[in-house]
Design a protein around this motif. Structure first.
Motif, PDB file in Angstrom:
ATOM      1  N   ARG A  55      -7.224  61.462  78.461  1.00  0.00           N
ATOM      2  CA  ARG A  55      -6.680  60.132  77.906  1.00  0.00           C
ATOM      3  C   ARG A  55      -5.221  59.947  77.965  1.00  0.00           C
ATOM      4  O   ARG A  55      -4.717  58.750  77.759  1.00  0.00           O
ATOM      5  N   GLY A  56      -4.328  60.811  78.161  1.00  0.00           N
ATOM      6  CA  GLY A  56      -2.969  60.696  78.393  1.00  0.00           C
ATOM      7  C   GLY A  56      -2.468  61.304  77.015  1.00  0.00           C
ATOM      8  O   GLY A  56      -3.147  61.684  75.872  1.00  0.00           O
ATOM      9  N   ASN A  57      -1.165  61.092  76.716  1.00  0.00           N
ATOM     10  CA  ASN A  57      -0.414  61.814  75.313  1.00  0.00           C
ATOM     11  C   ASN A  57      -0.558  60.792  74.365  1.00  0.00           C
ATOM     12  O   ASN A  57      -0.564  59.628  74.511  1.00  0.00           O
ATOM     13  N   VAL A  58      -0.899  61.608  73.241  1.00  0.00           N
ATOM     14  CA  VAL A  58      -0.884  60.695  72.256  1.00  0.00           C
ATOM     15  C   VAL A  58       0.618  60.445  71.471  1.00  0.00           C
ATOM     16  O   VAL A  58       1.613  61.083  72.061  1.00  0.00           O
ATOM     17  N   GLU A  59       0.792  59.288  70.922  1.00  0.00           N
ATOM     18  CA  GLU A  59       2.266  58.981  70.217  1.00  0.00           C
ATOM     19  C   GLU A  59       2.606  59.452  69.012  1.00  0.00           C
ATOM     20  O   GLU A  59       3.805  59.270  68.740  1.00  0.00           O
ATOM     21  N   SER A  60       1.705  59.875  68.303  1.00  0.00           N
ATOM     22  CA  SER A  60       1.998  60.219  66.993  1.00  0.00           C
ATOM     23  C   SER A  60       0.714  61.071  66.384  1.00  0.00           C
ATOM     24  O   SER A  60      -0.282  60.751  66.898  1.00  0.00           O
ATOM     25  N   ILE A  61       0.914  61.502  65.217  1.00  0.00           N
ATOM     26  CA  ILE A  61      -0.312  62.265  64.534  1.00  0.00           C
ATOM     27  C   ILE A  61      -0.327  62.121  63.145  1.00  0.00           C
ATOM     28  O   ILE A  61       0.657  61.904  62.324  1.00  0.00           O
ATOM     29  N   GLY A  62      -1.524  61.665  62.540  1.00  0.00           N
ATOM     30  CA  GLY A  62      -1.692  61.399  61.008  1.00  0.00           C
ATOM     31  C   GLY A  62      -2.706  62.694  60.544  1.00  0.00           C
ATOM     32  O   GLY A  62      -3.658  62.882  61.110  1.00  0.00           O
ATOM     33  N   ILE A  63      -2.379  63.311  59.513  1.00  0.00           N
ATOM     34  CA  ILE A  63      -3.176  64.541  58.911  1.00  0.00           C
ATOM     35  C   ILE A  63      -3.436  64.031  57.380  1.00  0.00           C
ATOM     36  O   ILE A  63      -2.604  63.657  56.589  1.00  0.00           O
ATOM     37  N   GLY A  64      -4.774  63.814  57.145  1.00  0.00           N
ATOM     38  CA  GLY A  64      -5.339  63.832  55.873  1.00  0.00           C
ATOM     39  C   GLY A  64      -5.730  64.930  55.270  1.00  0.00           C
ATOM     40  O   GLY A  64      -6.976  65.533  55.897  1.00  0.00           O
ATOM     41  N   THR A  65      -5.413  65.709  54.181  1.00  0.00           N
ATOM     42  CA  THR A  65      -5.788  67.064  54.151  1.00  0.00           C
ATOM     43  C   THR A  65      -6.270  67.270  52.561  1.00  0.00           C
ATOM     44  O   THR A  65      -6.016  66.523  51.658  1.00  0.00           O
ATOM     45  N   PHE A  66      -7.167  68.301  52.330  1.00  0.00           N
ATOM     46  CA  PHE A  66      -7.484  68.871  51.006  1.00  0.00           C
ATOM     47  C   PHE A  66      -6.210  69.282  50.638  1.00  0.00           C
ATOM     48  O   PHE A  66      -5.217  69.462  51.228  1.00  0.00           O
ATOM     49  N   GLY A  67      -6.344  69.288  49.131  1.00  0.00           N
ATOM     50  CA  GLY A  67      -5.027  69.783  48.441  1.00  0.00           C
ATOM     51  C   GLY A  67      -5.354  70.821  47.572  1.00  0.00           C
ATOM     52  O   GLY A  67      -6.419  71.527  47.572  1.00  0.00           O
ATOM     53  N   PRO A  68      -4.233  71.126  46.898  1.00  0.00           N
ATOM     54  CA  PRO A  68      -2.907  70.240  46.895  1.00  0.00           C
ATOM     55  C   PRO A  68      -2.153  70.740  48.172  1.00  0.00           C
ATOM     56  O   PRO A  68      -2.325  71.768  48.840  1.00  0.00           O
ATOM     57  N   ALA A  69      -1.338  69.776  48.539  1.00  0.00           N
ATOM     58  CA  ALA A  69      -0.478  69.648  49.610  1.00  0.00           C
ATOM     59  C   ALA A  69       0.835  69.302  49.407  1.00  0.00           C
ATOM     60  O   ALA A  69       1.073  68.537  48.484  1.00  0.00           O
TER      61      ALA A  69
END
Ligand code: ZN
Length: 295
Positions: A55-69
């Motif tokens: 698909r081509g390069n992504v422009e950014s990344i979002g991570i929603g993680t388990f915690g605590p973080a």
């Protein structure tokens, strides 16, 4: 205007969901179990490499993680998992290796529940609301908050899963299963607590079992505490335990009854709702956070 192509991860304690896409109508996902950090991170990178080839390069990344973080962008350990009961993950730098593999694109790093709240606000059951809470009731319990249109942070992120709720030992002698607090909300009302208290997989406990009276009571008390603190417009309740649809009317009834008219809930059916994005709330929220980085 076309939405940008971005990467997203919902990093759960039991499974990772990696995705590339532009929104709910265009999302390509991979789900796999959370194993050792190196292995799980490598698998995520592999997914993104393959997806970008197509698909081509992504422009950014979002991570929603388990915690605590560590979700403070100013902290030297931003993007790391903090001390966690999850074996081998304490201190793991989750964000950097993945971000580097994507060419150091802009990164959003949040808790899974804050991300889910954001996703529900953008595309789900709390669309355009400025004050909402997302609670997941699964293996553990977590809560994310949007207040005045912003994700809520303090010195760290909210930990609503560990609120204290009243326990009547004559009705519920179970001591609770939170490794830190025993009978906090998570210790009393998570899927793990249900399983330990009733020696049964929560998914198999019938709707008329007394387990649900107790469950809805604890969740109602937590919702009341949060309502009194943050005054949200809506609660979105997700996670495996909430797949038991009959819990919703039970919780709504108790919340209305126990608020005792002090705070009016105009329409309980709109106040406490299931996620509009279902099990995709976390990953779509992470995707939305990634896109927000480009604004
Ligand atoms: Zn606890």
């Amino acid at each position: 205007m076309d939405s940008p192509l971005v990467a997203a991860i919902e990093a759960g304690g039991t499974k990772f969901v990696c995705a590339v896409g532009t929104g709910p109508e265009d999302i390509e996902e991979a789900r796999f179990p959370t194993t050792l950090p190196e292995e799980t991170i490598a698998r995520s990178i592999e997914f993104f490499n393959e997806a970008q080839e197509r698909r081509g390069n992504v422009e950014s990344i979002g991570i929603g993680t388990f915690g605590p973080a560590d979700v403070d962008p100013k902290s030297p350990t931003f993007g790391h998992i903090k001390k966690t009961p999850k074996a081998n993950w304490s201190g793991t730098d989750l964000a950097s290796p993945i971000r580097e593999s994507l060419g150091n694109v802009p990164l959003a790093f949040e808790t899974d529940v804050n991300a889910a709240a954001w996703g529900e606000r953008k595309w789900g059951a709390a669309e355009s609301l400025n004050d909402l809470i997302y609670i997941t009731v699964g293996t553990g319990i977590g809560g994310g908050a949007v207040s005045d249109g912003k994700i809520v942070h303090g010195t760290s992120h909210p930990e609503m899963g560990h609120l204290r709720v009243p326990r009547d030992k004559s009705i519920d002698p179970f001591d609770g299963c939170c490794p830190f607090h025993g009978d906090c909300l998570e210790g009393l009302a998570s899927g793990t607590a249900l399983k330990e208290r009733w020696s049964e997989d929560p998914a198999k406990i019938p709707a008329d079992h007394p387990a649900w009276e107790l469950e809805s009571s604890y969740l109602a008390d937590a919702i009341i505490n949060i309502t009194l603190t943050l005054s949200p417009e809506r609660f979105v309740l997700g996670g495996g335990v909430m797949d038991q649809d009959h819990l919703f009317p039970m919780i709504r009834e108790r919340v209305t009854e126990r608020l005792a008219g002090y705070i009016e809930v105009p329409d309980p059916e709109k106040f406490i709702v299931p996620p509009g994005l279902g099990p995709q709330a976390g990953v779509l929220g992470s995707l939305a956070l990634a896109q927000d980085m480009l604004k």
